[in-house]
Scaffold this active site. Structure first.
Site, PDB file in Angstrom:
ATOM      1  N   LYS A 181       0.839  -1.206   0.000  1.00 14.58           N
ATOM      2  CA  LYS A 181       0.000   0.000   0.000  1.00 14.58           C
ATOM      3  C   LYS A 181       0.869   1.249   0.000  1.00 14.58           C
ATOM      4  O   LYS A 181       0.599   2.222  -0.707  1.00 14.58           O
ATOM      5  CB  LYS A 181      -0.946  -0.008   1.216  1.00 14.58           C
ATOM      6  N   GLN A 200      -5.333  -1.666   9.635  1.00 10.62           N
ATOM      7  CA  GLN A 200      -5.072  -2.968   8.998  1.00 10.62           C
ATOM      8  C   GLN A 200      -5.609  -4.096   9.877  1.00 10.62           C
ATOM      9  O   GLN A 200      -5.310  -4.158  11.068  1.00 10.62           O
ATOM     10  CB  GLN A 200      -3.564  -3.123   8.759  1.00 10.62           C
ATOM     11  N   ASP A 246     -11.455   2.344   3.374  1.00  6.46           N
ATOM     12  CA  ASP A 246     -11.659   0.891   3.297  1.00  6.46           C
ATOM     13  C   ASP A 246     -13.141   0.542   3.093  1.00  6.46           C
ATOM     14  O   ASP A 246     -13.471  -0.589   2.730  1.00  6.46           O
ATOM     15  CB  ASP A 246     -11.208   0.249   4.622  1.00  6.46           C
TER      16      ASP A 246
HETATM   17  N1  GUN Z   1      -6.857  -7.096   5.890  1.00 11.13           N
HETATM   18  C1  GUN Z   1      -6.976  -7.835   4.768  1.00 11.13           C
HETATM   19  N2  GUN Z   1      -7.466  -7.069   3.770  1.00 11.13           N
HETATM   20  C2  GUN Z   1      -7.656  -5.827   4.276  1.00 11.13           C
HETATM   21  C3  GUN Z   1      -8.136  -4.610   3.734  1.00 11.13           C
HETATM   22  O1  GUN Z   1      -8.521  -4.503   2.567  1.00 11.13           O
HETATM   23  N3  GUN Z   1      -8.166  -3.559   4.588  1.00 11.13           N
HETATM   24  C4  GUN Z   1      -7.778  -3.644   5.878  1.00 11.13           C
HETATM   25  N4  GUN Z   1      -7.872  -2.562   6.629  1.00 11.13           N
HETATM   26  N5  GUN Z   1      -7.336  -4.761   6.408  1.00 11.13           N
HETATM   27  C5  GUN Z   1      -7.273  -5.843   5.609  1.00 11.13           C
END
Ligand code: GUN
Length: 280
Positions: free
Chosen positions: A52, A96, A119
């Site tokens: 990211k 996350q 998200d």
């Molecule tokens: N954990 C696995 N995929 C994601 C995601 O798309 N966003 C977040 N915040 N955590 C994750």
């Protein structure tokens, strides 16, 4: 022979166009910025978060990372979210997941200002998606819709079968595909005779997290197969939730793992940060 849906290439094109949007926004004096919060030291999360941050750099989004100790109390996490919510220089906040045992990720998602919830996990955005209103859409389902659109895959009236019902992918995908006029069936670990349902799918989405679960016998000839799984085998090899190699001569379209859904998820996160910054 199936056409491969090249998520990696499509994501690259999307990032390029977002880079232009980012520089337009910067000319208005706004510097798009994403804040990422990690709690503890989950190995897979570390890799996702690094990807990211790299994408942010490429698009021209500022990136700020907060790494919290695994044994913090939820109040400390919520306090940090509150601080970021009122910080005008931050346009997106991401916690996350998974969080360490004892910390409820839903508490954190609920606390993120809905206008910074890139998200799409805040209940307000989840509800707006269900009502087909403008909102932040969860990045993986959003990326899947963008892939179907980019490859001109018809959705109207098609039977989409989703295998997996997570809050992050399976459930929001139901709404996304309904909004695209699919007929949607969801299967999960308690579903009886899963293959009877998967064999009916015009569009089959595997998002259950079990390596190579979807075999050739479980798909219809000519189906479109979207593989969300990322599973690391004992030998270190990464495979999806479908038996990719053996499906190739039966289905019409398929996403590879890696290089399919994964890069699109990150591209949609970048899209959501730019959307948030340009809403300012
Ligand atoms: N954990 C696995 N995929 C994601 C995601 O798309 N966003 C977040 N915040 N955590 C994750």
């Amino acid at each position: 022979m199936a056409q491969i849906i090249d998520g990696k290439e499509l994501a690259k094109t999307i990032r390029l166009s977002l880079k232009e949007k980012a520089s337009e926004i910067k000319q208005r004096g706004i510097i798009p910025k994403l804040a990422v919060i990690m709690v503890g030291d989950d190995k897979a999360s570390r890799i996702y978060v690094r990807n990211k941050s790299r994408a942010c750099e490429e698009v021209g989004i500022e990136y700020e990372e907060y790494i919290l100790n695994a044994n913090i109390k939820i109040e400390e996490l919520l306090e940090l979210i509150d601080k970021l919510n009122v910080d005008d220089t931050i346009h997106g906040i991401l916690v996350q997941s998974p969080l360490p045992n004892g910390l409820d990720a839903n508490e954190a998602f609920k606390r993120i200002d809905e206008k910074k919830d890139v998200d799409g996990f805040n209940p307000i955005n989840v509800g707006k998606l269900a009502l087909n209103q403008d909102c932040f859409v969860s990045c993986t389902p959003y990326g899947i819709v963008k892939m179907l659109e980019a490859y001109n895959i018809k959705t109207e009236g098609m039977h989409a079968v989703i295998v997996g019902r997570s809050n992050i992918v399976g459930k929001p995908l139901i709404q996304c595909l309904l909004n695209k006029n699919c007929t949607v069936t969801v299967c999960h670990s308690k579903t009886k005779n899963i293959s009877e349902l998967t064999k009916q799918a015009d569009i089959l989405i595997a998002t259950l997290g079990k390596p190579k679960f979807i075999t050739k016998e479980m798909v219809k000839e000519g189906a479109v197969v979207i593989d969300v799984g990322i599973n690391r085998l004992d030998d270190g090899k990464i495979v999806g939730d479908t038996d990719y190699e053996n499906l190739l001569d039966k289905v019409s379209y398929i996403t590879p793992v890696p290089g399919g859904v994964g890069p699109m998820t990150i591209a949609m996160l970048m899209n959501n940060v730019i959307k948030s910054a340009s809403n300012k």
